[in-house]
Design a protein around this motif. Structure first.
Motif, mmCIF file in Angstrom:
data_model
loop_
_atom_site.group_PDB
_atom_site.id
_atom_site.type_symbol
_atom_site.label_atom_id
_atom_site.label_comp_id
_atom_site.label_asym_id
_atom_site.label_seq_id
_atom_site.Cartn_x
_atom_site.Cartn_y
_atom_site.Cartn_z
ATOM 1 N N LYS A 113 10.749 -0.152 -13.180
ATOM 2 C CA LYS A 113 11.040 0.348 -14.677
ATOM 3 C C LYS A 113 10.335 -0.493 -15.703
ATOM 4 C CE LYS A 113 14.748 3.301 -13.089
ATOM 5 N NZ LYS A 113 15.080 2.859 -11.816
ATOM 6 N N GLY A 114 10.159 -1.642 -15.415
ATOM 7 C CA GLY A 114 9.698 -2.718 -16.602
ATOM 8 C C GLY A 114 8.606 -2.442 -17.402
ATOM 9 N N LYS A 115 8.487 -2.900 -18.503
ATOM 10 C CA LYS A 115 7.368 -2.920 -19.313
ATOM 11 C C LYS A 115 6.196 -3.892 -18.823
ATOM 12 C CE LYS A 115 5.857 -3.359 -24.085
ATOM 13 N NZ LYS A 115 6.560 -4.014 -25.392
ATOM 14 N N TYR A 116 6.602 -4.654 -18.048
ATOM 15 C CA TYR A 116 5.568 -5.573 -17.355
ATOM 16 C C TYR A 116 6.088 -5.824 -15.890
ATOM 17 C CZ TYR A 116 5.073 -6.962 -22.412
ATOM 18 O OH TYR A 116 4.863 -6.717 -23.523
ATOM 19 N N ILE A 117 5.244 -5.918 -14.942
ATOM 20 C CA ILE A 117 5.397 -6.186 -13.580
ATOM 21 C C ILE A 117 4.872 -7.716 -13.368
ATOM 22 C CG2 ILE A 117 4.907 -5.422 -11.254
ATOM 23 C CD1 ILE A 117 6.005 -3.367 -12.876
ATOM 24 N N ALA A 142 -4.493 -7.571 -23.532
ATOM 25 C CA ALA A 142 -4.217 -8.495 -22.421
ATOM 26 C C ALA A 142 -3.731 -7.873 -21.040
ATOM 27 C CB ALA A 142 -3.290 -9.749 -22.608
ATOM 28 N N GLY A 143 -4.470 -7.516 -19.989
ATOM 29 C CA GLY A 143 -3.857 -6.656 -19.068
ATOM 30 C C GLY A 143 -3.029 -7.422 -18.082
ATOM 31 N N ALA A 144 -3.443 -8.781 -17.775
ATOM 32 C CA ALA A 144 -2.532 -9.568 -17.049
ATOM 33 C C ALA A 144 -2.655 -11.011 -17.111
ATOM 34 C CB ALA A 144 -3.153 -9.229 -15.263
ATOM 35 N N LEU A 145 -1.820 -11.865 -16.780
ATOM 36 C CA LEU A 145 -1.750 -13.304 -16.988
ATOM 37 C C LEU A 145 -1.564 -14.081 -15.686
ATOM 38 C CD1 LEU A 145 0.750 -13.450 -19.782
ATOM 39 C CD2 LEU A 145 -1.711 -13.196 -20.063
ATOM 40 N N ALA A 199 -4.744 -14.996 -9.480
ATOM 41 C CA ALA A 199 -4.063 -15.014 -7.896
ATOM 42 C C ALA A 199 -2.919 -14.113 -7.913
ATOM 43 C CB ALA A 199 -3.566 -16.476 -7.649
ATOM 44 N N GLY A 200 -2.726 -13.568 -6.715
ATOM 45 C CA GLY A 200 -1.517 -12.568 -6.481
ATOM 46 C C GLY A 200 -0.323 -13.324 -6.189
ATOM 47 N N ALA A 201 -0.305 -14.631 -5.977
ATOM 48 C CA ALA A 201 0.749 -15.249 -5.933
ATOM 49 C C ALA A 201 1.872 -15.556 -7.141
ATOM 50 C CB ALA A 201 0.544 -17.085 -5.523
ATOM 51 N N PHE A 202 1.182 -15.344 -8.595
ATOM 52 C CA PHE A 202 1.784 -15.159 -9.763
ATOM 53 C C PHE A 202 0.805 -14.398 -10.517
ATOM 54 C CE2 PHE A 202 3.094 -15.777 -14.092
ATOM 55 C CZ PHE A 202 4.472 -15.843 -14.094
ATOM 56 N N MET A 203 0.985 -13.114 -10.699
ATOM 57 C CA MET A 203 0.313 -12.191 -11.630
ATOM 58 C C MET A 203 0.993 -11.181 -12.234
ATOM 59 S SD MET A 203 -2.689 -9.166 -10.676
ATOM 60 C CE MET A 203 -3.851 -10.403 -9.909
ATOM 61 N N LEU A 204 1.340 -11.675 -13.810
ATOM 62 C CA LEU A 204 1.980 -10.882 -14.547
ATOM 63 C C LEU A 204 1.326 -9.891 -15.101
ATOM 64 C CD1 LEU A 204 4.820 -10.546 -16.083
ATOM 65 C CD2 LEU A 204 3.991 -12.338 -17.639
ATOM 66 N N ILE A 205 1.734 -8.502 -15.119
ATOM 67 C CA ILE A 205 0.771 -7.257 -15.543
ATOM 68 C C ILE A 205 1.415 -6.470 -16.378
ATOM 69 C CG2 ILE A 205 -0.859 -5.675 -14.489
ATOM 70 C CD1 ILE A 205 -0.192 -6.855 -11.548
ATOM 71 N N ARG A 206 0.747 -6.009 -17.334
ATOM 72 C CA ARG A 206 1.240 -5.080 -18.216
ATOM 73 C C ARG A 206 1.191 -3.557 -17.520
ATOM 74 N NH1 ARG A 206 1.257 -5.035 -23.722
ATOM 75 N NH2 ARG A 206 -0.550 -6.771 -23.533
ATOM 76 N N LYS A 207 2.454 -2.925 -17.419
ATOM 77 C CA LYS A 207 2.433 -1.830 -16.562
ATOM 78 C C LYS A 207 1.683 -0.671 -17.049
ATOM 79 C CE LYS A 207 4.882 0.933 -13.681
ATOM 80 N NZ LYS A 207 4.522 2.242 -14.013
#
Length: 391
Positions: free
Chosen positions: A82-86, A113-116, A178-186
């Protein structure tokens, strides 16, 4: 009810002690945030869920009766998020107390910015080049597979795969995270779509990064530090690993670069399998080498924690010849960095959490000039010493 800012998704397979440490660092980083945490367990046989559930009531555990793969497991939790970011996070990571908050703030300020992604370091404090990458186009893949990127690391034409000419301590727009840490805008994930479940493990992060950019978003590399033990949940010295990893690269290639000429496509495929064979041979020979030399340990803890940390280290670290202790009440982490010349004789350093914050130990690991030191973390709450290679 307040809006949930962040949903964290972790997929676990037989790494309960790494995951425990990850969850403690995550708990500290999420203090004061509206967040939810999902752990999807892919039928672990080490009792991960039974071990962790009592100590982490804030975590939602999803238990699979089989191992459906990394992409499918992530998607299970993303559909509930349910988060704004995943945040997609590996279980064999440690994050700093201040990192997530500042990264979410950056996403607030940059709507395109789509992902960090972040600066990942391994258990010796070595920067991991997969923290920032370019798309594996036919030319980029060719340069990587045939060693041109290593021959010309400062040349953007040949070394584009892992972008070694970009400063790892600065922010950059990049292609692949990297999928080890990917912060994504939902919102971006909804447009780009979930992880492609054709990828069992590996390659899904490259594919998602590609689709995020196709959806009109930008991917950013950020110099926030995390510790990534890198592949503790996979066995890299067997045919199955080689087949999955390089097979994933071929799936991506067929999906996004199918228009390339047949001859060039064949060359890339031959290079992929040649590289797979080399990786297998060199990994096998490396495993035959054993550490027989004596090791010298420095413990960084309070005086009150010393004996418990020392006991744990003596049980777990082989060939210990010498053990020294610096009281953190007297030697702050920044002082340790400034006096790194006094630490030259040590092969191992053990931290005691929570005598020192995760943010501080990551700083020390990153800034220490000697990248041959092995770092261990003792957690006073669990009584477990986590070391590279320990499951």
């Amino acid at each position: 009810m307040e809006e949930i800012t962040l949903s964290v998704v972790i997929v676990n397979y037989n790494v309960k002690y790494f995951l425990e440490q990850c969850l403690y660092s995550l708990r500290a980083a999420l203090q004061g945030m509206e967040a939810e945490v999902f752990v999807v367990d892919n039928n672990s046989t080490d009792g991960s869920v039974a071990y962790l559930k009592p100590n982490f009531p804030e975590v939602t555990f999803i238990e699979n009766s089989d191992n459906p793969g990394f992409a499918k497991a992530n998607n299970q939790a993303i559909r509930l998020a349910k988060g704004k970011y995943i945040l997609l996070l590996n279980p064999d990571t440690v994050i700093g107390e201040d990192s997530i908050r500042s990264l979410c703030y950056f996403l607030e300020e940059k709507p395109k910015a789509g992902a960090l992604g972040v600066k990942m370091i391994d258990g010796n404090g070595v920067f991991l080049p997969e923290s920032k990458r370019s798309f594996p186009t036919p030319w980029v893949s060719f340069c990587k597979m045939f060693g041109l990127s290593k021959l010309f690391p400062k040349n953007p034409r040949f070394a584009k795969y892992s972008l070694p000419y970009l400063n790892p301590d600065a922010r950059h727009k990049v292609d692949v995270l990297a999928g080890a840490f990917m912060l994504i805008r939902k919102e971006a994930l909804d447009k780009a779509g979930l992880l492609d479940e054709d990828f069992f493990m590996y390659g899904e992060d490259i594919d998602l990064s590609y689709r995020l950019k196709l959806a009109g978003y930008k991917n950013y590399y950020m110099p926030e530090r995390i510790l990534h033990y890198k592949g503790e949940s996979t066995s890299k010295g067997n045919i199955k690993y080689v087949k999955i990893f390089y097979g994933a690269m071929l799936i991506f290639y067929r999906k996004h670069y199918s228009g390339a000429g047949k001859l060039f496509s064949l060359l890339i495929r031959l290079a992929v399998w040649f590289r797979a064979l080399l990786d297998l041979v060199f990994h096998t020979s490396a495993n035959k080498k054993t550490k027989s030399s004596c090791r010298r340990l420095l413990i960084l803890s309070s005086e009150m924690s010393l004996e418990t940390v020392r006991t744990a280290c003596l049980k777990q670290i082989p060939n210990l010849e010498f053990v020294n202790h610096w009281n953190l009440d007297e030697h702050r982490v920044m002082d340790c960095i400034n006096r790194s010349n006094r630490m030259k004789g040590f092969t191992d350093i053990a931290f005691c959490y929570n005598d020192v914050r995760f943010e501080q130990l990551l700083l020390l690991m990153d800034k220490m000039p000697d990248k041959h030191i092995t770092y261990h973390i003792y957690n006073k709450k669990s009584g477990v010493l986590v070391s590279p290679g320990k499951k």
